[in-house]
Motif scaffolding. Structure first.
Motif, short mmCIF file in Angstrom:
data_model
loop_
_atom_site.label_atom_id
_atom_site.label_comp_id
_atom_site.label_asym_id
_atom_site.label_seq_id
_atom_site.Cartn_x
_atom_site.Cartn_y
_atom_site.Cartn_z
N SER A 3 35.68 39.35 -10.70
CA SER A 3 35.90 38.72 -12.04
C SER A 3 34.50 38.35 -12.91
O SER A 3 33.73 38.04 -12.00
CB SER A 3 37.15 37.76 -12.25
OG SER A 3 38.47 38.28 -11.74
N GLY A 4 34.59 38.01 -14.24
CA GLY A 4 33.54 37.54 -14.47
C GLY A 4 33.70 35.98 -14.68
O GLY A 4 34.92 35.53 -14.82
N LYS A 41 28.31 43.13 -14.35
CA LYS A 41 28.70 44.14 -13.75
C LYS A 41 29.98 44.80 -14.25
O LYS A 41 30.07 46.13 -14.05
CB LYS A 41 29.08 43.36 -12.14
CG LYS A 41 29.50 44.42 -11.20
CD LYS A 41 29.77 43.71 -9.72
CE LYS A 41 30.76 42.67 -9.90
NZ LYS A 41 30.94 42.22 -8.52
N ILE A 42 30.77 44.15 -15.03
CA ILE A 42 31.66 44.75 -15.71
C ILE A 42 31.53 45.45 -16.81
O ILE A 42 31.79 46.51 -17.24
CB ILE A 42 32.67 43.56 -16.08
CG1 ILE A 42 33.49 42.84 -15.00
CG2 ILE A 42 33.95 44.00 -17.06
CD1 ILE A 42 34.12 41.60 -15.17
N THR A 43 30.17 44.84 -17.71
CA THR A 43 30.38 45.46 -19.11
C THR A 43 28.86 46.18 -19.10
O THR A 43 28.65 47.03 -20.17
CB THR A 43 30.05 44.31 -20.28
OG1 THR A 43 29.02 43.55 -19.84
CG2 THR A 43 31.43 43.49 -20.24
N GLY A 44 28.05 45.68 -18.28
CA GLY A 44 26.64 46.25 -18.37
C GLY A 44 25.65 45.86 -19.26
O GLY A 44 24.64 45.73 -19.74
N GLN A 45 26.34 44.60 -19.96
CA GLN A 45 25.25 43.91 -21.09
C GLN A 45 24.69 42.86 -20.20
O GLN A 45 25.29 42.04 -19.38
CB GLN A 45 26.43 43.16 -21.94
CG GLN A 45 25.89 42.55 -22.96
CD GLN A 45 26.74 41.73 -23.97
OE1 GLN A 45 27.65 41.14 -23.65
NE2 GLN A 45 26.51 41.88 -25.21
N LYS A 46 23.38 42.81 -20.41
CA LYS A 46 22.40 42.03 -19.85
C LYS A 46 22.78 40.39 -20.32
O LYS A 46 23.07 40.03 -21.49
CB LYS A 46 20.92 42.18 -20.19
CG LYS A 46 20.67 43.63 -19.73
CD LYS A 46 20.10 43.70 -18.36
CE LYS A 46 19.67 45.06 -17.88
NZ LYS A 46 19.86 45.00 -16.34
N ARG A 66 33.11 48.92 -21.08
CA ARG A 66 32.63 48.98 -19.68
C ARG A 66 31.03 49.45 -19.60
O ARG A 66 30.68 50.08 -20.41
CB ARG A 66 33.60 49.59 -18.68
CG ARG A 66 35.10 49.57 -18.90
CD ARG A 66 35.56 48.62 -17.94
NE ARG A 66 36.95 48.43 -17.95
CZ ARG A 66 37.35 47.31 -17.58
NH1 ARG A 66 36.80 46.47 -16.95
NH2 ARG A 66 38.88 47.12 -17.53
N CYS A 67 30.71 49.34 -18.27
CA CYS A 67 29.32 49.82 -17.85
C CYS A 67 29.18 51.38 -18.40
O CYS A 67 27.95 51.77 -18.93
CB CYS A 67 28.94 49.77 -16.59
SG CYS A 67 28.77 48.18 -15.94
N ASP A 68 30.12 52.10 -18.25
CA ASP A 68 30.07 53.57 -18.31
C ASP A 68 30.57 54.02 -19.77
O ASP A 68 30.53 55.14 -20.20
CB ASP A 68 30.97 54.40 -17.46
CG ASP A 68 32.32 54.06 -17.56
OD1 ASP A 68 32.87 53.42 -18.75
OD2 ASP A 68 33.29 54.70 -16.84
N GLY A 69 30.45 52.93 -20.67
CA GLY A 69 30.74 53.41 -22.21
C GLY A 69 32.21 53.33 -22.49
O GLY A 69 32.80 53.43 -23.73
#
Length: 133
Positions: free
Chosen positions: A53-54, A73-78, A121-124
């Motif tokens: 989880s975040g 890790k969940i969103t890809g957002q730095k 998510r990371c993959d869009g």
């Protein structure tokens, strides 16, 4: 028991040491509090880094602070882009007004926050998250 001892020299006119004066203080409670804080910080670090989880932290005004372990890790957002209100950039456009409005209401009223929404998510793709605070 922890005791802090501190001393200082008292000099004669010629610069030689005439005597030492000192004090001791019981710092047991302080040391116990420091150890409890250290253990809590260690538990938080383990939770934040080992969970899938975040974990997030917000300032009293509702802006996100810190790195938000797991968020990238969940969103890809730095982390630098998720701080403040940047975390809302990955909310599904249809959910964003409801989620942000509910968050602001909870912050203003100082009440617990819980909401389920779609998040990029990371993959869009979008998936559902539940956030609590």
């Amino acid at each position: 028991m922890f005791i802090r001892s501190q001393g200082a020299r008292v000099h004669n006119a010629d610069g030689s040491v005439r005597e030492w004066i000192g004090m001791i203080a019981d710092v047991d409670d302080q040391k116990r509090a420091e150890e409890a804080l250290r253990l809590n910080e260690e538990r938080y670090r383990i939770l934040a880094t080992k969970t899938t989880s975040g974990v997030w932290i917000a300032a009293p005004n509702g802006e996100r602070v810190g790195d938000g372990a797991g968020w990238e890790k969940i969103t890809g957002q730095k982390p630098q882009y998720s701080k403040g209100w940047g975390w809302t950039d990955v909310l599904h456009p249809d959910d964003k007004p409801r989620v942000v409005g509910h968050w602001k209401h909870c912050v203003q009223q100082a009440i617990p926050y819980e909401v389920t929404y779609r998040n990029r998510r990371c993959d869009g793709s979008y998936g559902f998250l539940r956030s609590q605070g």
